[in-house]
Design an enzyme around this catalytic site. Sequence first.
Site, short mmCIF file in Angstrom:
data_model
loop_
_atom_site.label_atom_id
_atom_site.label_comp_id
_atom_site.label_asym_id
_atom_site.label_seq_id
_atom_site.Cartn_x
_atom_site.Cartn_y
_atom_site.Cartn_z
N TRP A 116 1.94 -7.51 15.07
CA TRP A 116 1.00 -8.34 14.32
C TRP A 116 1.62 -9.68 13.96
CZ3 TRP A 116 0.80 -10.60 9.49
CH2 TRP A 116 -0.45 -11.05 9.07
N HIS A 117 2.90 -9.68 13.60
CA HIS A 117 3.58 -10.93 13.24
C HIS A 117 3.78 -11.85 14.44
CE1 HIS A 117 4.46 -9.08 9.33
NE2 HIS A 117 4.80 -10.29 8.92
N GLY A 118 4.00 -11.28 15.60
CA GLY A 118 4.22 -12.10 16.79
C GLY A 118 5.18 -11.43 17.75
N SER A 141 3.34 -3.58 12.74
CA SER A 141 3.56 -4.77 11.90
C SER A 141 4.30 -5.85 12.67
CB SER A 141 4.36 -4.39 10.65
OG SER A 141 3.66 -3.48 9.85
N ALA A 142 5.28 -5.45 13.47
CA ALA A 142 6.04 -6.41 14.27
C ALA A 142 5.15 -7.13 15.26
CB ALA A 142 7.18 -5.69 15.01
#
Length: 266
Positions: free
Chosen positions: A159-161, A156-157
């Site tokens: 994916w966010h950037g 998730s991290a």
Amino acid sequence: MFSTDYLDWAEGNGIWAHSEKGPSPSPYVATLCALVQAAFCMAMYLNLAPYHPLSWFTDPAYHECGFWRKLSYQYMSGFTMWWKYYFIWSISEAAIIISGLGFNGWTESSPPKPKWDQAKVVDILGFELAKNVYERLVKKRKKPGFFQLLATQTVSAVWHGLYPGYIIFFVQSALMIAGSRVLYQWEKAIPSNMGLVKKALALMNFVYTLLVLNYSCVGFMVLSKQETLASYGSVYYIGTILPVALIMLGYIIPVKPARSKDRKEK
């Protein structure tokens, strides 16, 4: 929502087809409700943001404050930030509802009422008043482990950037969820005749969630490793130490949820 839902909506099939309950209902009332919610969220953010600027985390005056003042400022900064996202999600929900794609069938009541929760992203009250942070994402018949949770949060991290603040936040959130899971399991293990103890543990998990979630989200807001660690360090890493301590206690004091007599009979 899947591509099959989109195709059914575009072609007037599935729940969007005419039925004995009638055609797809008008989306205007549900859209208006979503827009009112969005307006409220933006008003909350605009009123709170000037009093909780992120720049204060690097201000010498912040580091001169006492522990509780710094911790409460971290909490209010996180609380303020959520309203910005609530606004964005509410606007998105309104856009999908007005298109008709947000329709999710009819209730079983008489007369049946339309459901517009197909596009619902977040339950604001449910999120703000959550008693715990708990999730499952494992294979059938297998218990969730911390490393599976950590892997999910790390993905998730990314994916966010690729910002240090995102990485720190999502790793920290894995600790937060694992710690909440311990409290949740303890609560469920308490027999039903010890209601006061169960309520005390539920309250503890509620306070834990409020504290650690808004402590953790500083990294998500500032993105910088230096600012994130400085902010965490200013309150002695309490939001990291507390979940780790709970995880360790979970191994020392393992519990199994209490089974009611009704479930045993079944």
